[in-house]
Design a protein around this motif. Structure first.
Motif, PDB file in Angstrom:
ATOM      1  N   LEU A   1       2.231  10.618   3.148  1.00  0.00           N
ATOM      2  CA  LEU A   1       1.073  11.516   3.220  1.00  0.00           C
ATOM      3  C   LEU A   1       1.517  12.970   3.112  1.00  0.00           C
ATOM      4  CD1 LEU A   1      -1.045   9.795   6.014  1.00  0.00           C
ATOM      5  CD2 LEU A   1      -1.794  10.257   3.663  1.00  0.00           C
ATOM      6  N   GLY A   2       2.600  13.298   3.784  1.00  0.00           N
ATOM      7  CA  GLY A   2       3.124  14.658   3.724  1.00  0.00           C
ATOM      8  C   GLY A   2       3.458  15.066   2.301  1.00  0.00           C
TER       9      GLY A   2
ATOM     10  N   ARG B   1      -5.325   9.618  -4.767  1.00  0.00           N
ATOM     11  CA  ARG B   1      -5.152   8.159  -4.669  1.00  0.00           C
ATOM     12  C   ARG B   1      -3.952   7.825  -3.787  1.00  0.00           C
ATOM     13  NH1 ARG B   1      -6.281   4.779  -9.962  1.00  0.00           N
ATOM     14  NH2 ARG B   1      -6.669   3.218  -8.355  1.00  0.00           N
ATOM     15  N   ALA B   2      -2.911   8.640  -3.868  1.00  0.00           N
ATOM     16  CA  ALA B   2      -1.745   8.437  -3.002  1.00  0.00           C
ATOM     17  C   ALA B   2      -2.162   8.549  -1.541  1.00  0.00           C
ATOM     18  CB  ALA B   2      -0.660   9.459  -3.334  1.00  0.00           C
ATOM     19  N   ILE B   3      -2.969   9.557  -1.242  1.00  0.00           N
ATOM     20  CA  ILE B   3      -3.432   9.752   0.139  1.00  0.00           C
ATOM     21  C   ILE B   3      -4.254   8.548   0.603  1.00  0.00           C
ATOM     22  CG2 ILE B   3      -4.991  11.139   1.585  1.00  0.00           C
ATOM     23  CD1 ILE B   3      -3.931  13.602  -0.047  1.00  0.00           C
ATOM     24  N   GLU B   4      -5.120   8.034  -0.264  1.00  0.00           N
ATOM     25  CA  GLU B   4      -5.915   6.854   0.094  1.00  0.00           C
ATOM     26  C   GLU B   4      -5.018   5.682   0.480  1.00  0.00           C
ATOM     27  OE1 GLU B   4      -8.557   5.772  -3.116  1.00  0.00           O
ATOM     28  OE2 GLU B   4      -9.309   7.840  -3.293  1.00  0.00           O
ATOM     29  N   HIS B   5      -4.017   5.413  -0.341  1.00  0.00           N
ATOM     30  CA  HIS B   5      -3.145   4.260  -0.089  1.00  0.00           C
ATOM     31  C   HIS B   5      -2.249   4.480   1.131  1.00  0.00           C
ATOM     32  CE1 HIS B   5      -4.549   3.116  -4.068  1.00  0.00           C
ATOM     33  NE2 HIS B   5      -4.142   1.889  -3.771  1.00  0.00           N
TER      34      HIS B   5
ATOM     35  N   LEU C   1       0.833  -1.207   0.000  1.00  0.00           N
ATOM     36  CA  LEU C   1       0.000   0.000   0.000  1.00  0.00           C
ATOM     37  C   LEU C   1       0.869   1.258   0.000  1.00  0.00           C
ATOM     38  CD1 LEU C   1      -2.761  -1.138   2.512  1.00  0.00           C
ATOM     39  CD2 LEU C   1      -3.106  -0.589   0.087  1.00  0.00           C
ATOM     40  N   GLY C   2       1.934   1.240   0.801  1.00  0.00           N
ATOM     41  CA  GLY C   2       2.847   2.386   0.834  1.00  0.00           C
ATOM     42  C   GLY C   2       3.531   2.603  -0.509  1.00  0.00           C
ATOM     43  N   THR C   3       3.949   1.516  -1.134  1.00  0.00           N
ATOM     44  CA  THR C   3       4.593   1.606  -2.447  1.00  0.00           C
ATOM     45  C   THR C   3       3.620   2.141  -3.495  1.00  0.00           C
ATOM     46  OG1 THR C   3       6.099  -0.201  -1.898  1.00  0.00           O
ATOM     47  CG2 THR C   3       5.798   0.292  -4.238  1.00  0.00           C
ATOM     48  N   LEU C   4       2.375   1.651  -3.455  1.00  0.00           N
ATOM     49  CA  LEU C   4       1.361   2.157  -4.383  1.00  0.00           C
ATOM     50  C   LEU C   4       1.088   3.636  -4.129  1.00  0.00           C
ATOM     51  CD1 LEU C   4      -1.188  -0.807  -4.500  1.00  0.00           C
ATOM     52  CD2 LEU C   4       0.157   0.109  -6.414  1.00  0.00           C
ATOM     53  N   GLY C   5       1.042   4.030  -2.862  1.00  0.00           N
ATOM     54  CA  GLY C   5       0.848   5.440  -2.529  1.00  0.00           C
ATOM     55  C   GLY C   5       1.949   6.304  -3.113  1.00  0.00           C
ATOM     56  N   SER C   6       3.180   5.851  -2.980  1.00  0.00           N
ATOM     57  CA  SER C   6       4.314   6.599  -3.535  1.00  0.00           C
ATOM     58  C   SER C   6       4.246   6.645  -5.060  1.00  0.00           C
ATOM     59  CB  SER C   6       5.639   5.966  -3.093  1.00  0.00           C
ATOM     60  OG  SER C   6       5.772   6.068  -1.692  1.00  0.00           O
ATOM     61  N   ALA C   7       3.853   5.534  -5.671  1.00  0.00           N
ATOM     62  CA  ALA C   7       3.740   5.495  -7.130  1.00  0.00           C
ATOM     63  C   ALA C   7       2.668   6.473  -7.610  1.00  0.00           C
ATOM     64  CB  ALA C   7       3.414   4.076  -7.594  1.00  0.00           C
TER      65      ALA C   7
END
Length: 186
Positions: A50-51, A22-26, A7-13
């Protein structure tokens, strides 16, 4: 717990792709898992993600809040490299707000850690951001050129000293400092 890194990797992507919502969601989902399983390092990483998303959305206050929480976690768990990264991120957030003084303060703290650890991978972006802030301050203050800031950066002795207040506004010397810090003889 196994989903958290994904999830963190997807958020960064998604953040890298400019899809900040979408990054914030992940990152939010990853953060919930990190907190649930007590993964403090993961929690700090998720807060940092998130930041970044909030900063890219122009939500500076939220970004600073996330980065500050991440900084506190990295300090608590003794993770110097993450601590340095979060300091740099806070510097960038204050830079985005136009607060050069606060940005320089955070970038100098990050620079001290990169000198202390000898981590050249982290040093280049920190020095670059610090130099950008010095240039901005020089333009804003229209101060005359004086001697450059003195930076001592050796494995056993770390200090960032300003030769005088005007030296912090010296944008011309910044490229020489960067070259000196990143030279192979460091």
């Amino acid at each position: 717990g196994a989903q958290r890194p994904l999830l963190g990797t997807l958020g960064s992507a998604y953040c890298n792709l400019g899809q900040y919502e979408r990054a914030i969601e992940h990152h939010t989902q990853a953060l919930a898992i990190s907190r649930e399983i007590g993964d403090r390092r993961g929690e700090g990483s998720d807060l940092g993600g998130l930041g970044a998303a909030y900063l890219n959305l122009g939500q500076h206050d939220k970004a600073i809040e996330q980065y500050t929480d991440a900084l506190q976690i990295s300090r608590a768990i003794g993770d110097r490299l993450s601590h340095c990264s979060h300091l740099g991120n806070l510097g960038n957030a204050y830079d985005s707000l136009g607060d050069c003084h606060k940005a320089i303060e955070y970038h100098e703290q990050a620079l001290a850690i990169t000198c202390e650890t000898g981590d050249r991978h982290l040093m280049q972006p920190v020095v670059s951001s610090w130099g950008r802030n010095l240039r901005q301050l020089a333009v804003l203050s229209a101060m005359p050129l004086t001697r450059p800031p003195v930076i001592l950066c050796s494995p056993g002795d770390v200090a960032i000293a300003r030769s005088d207040d005007q030296a912090t506004r010296n944008h011309v010397a910044t490229s020489a400092i960067i070259t000196q810090l990143l030279s192979p003889n460091m």
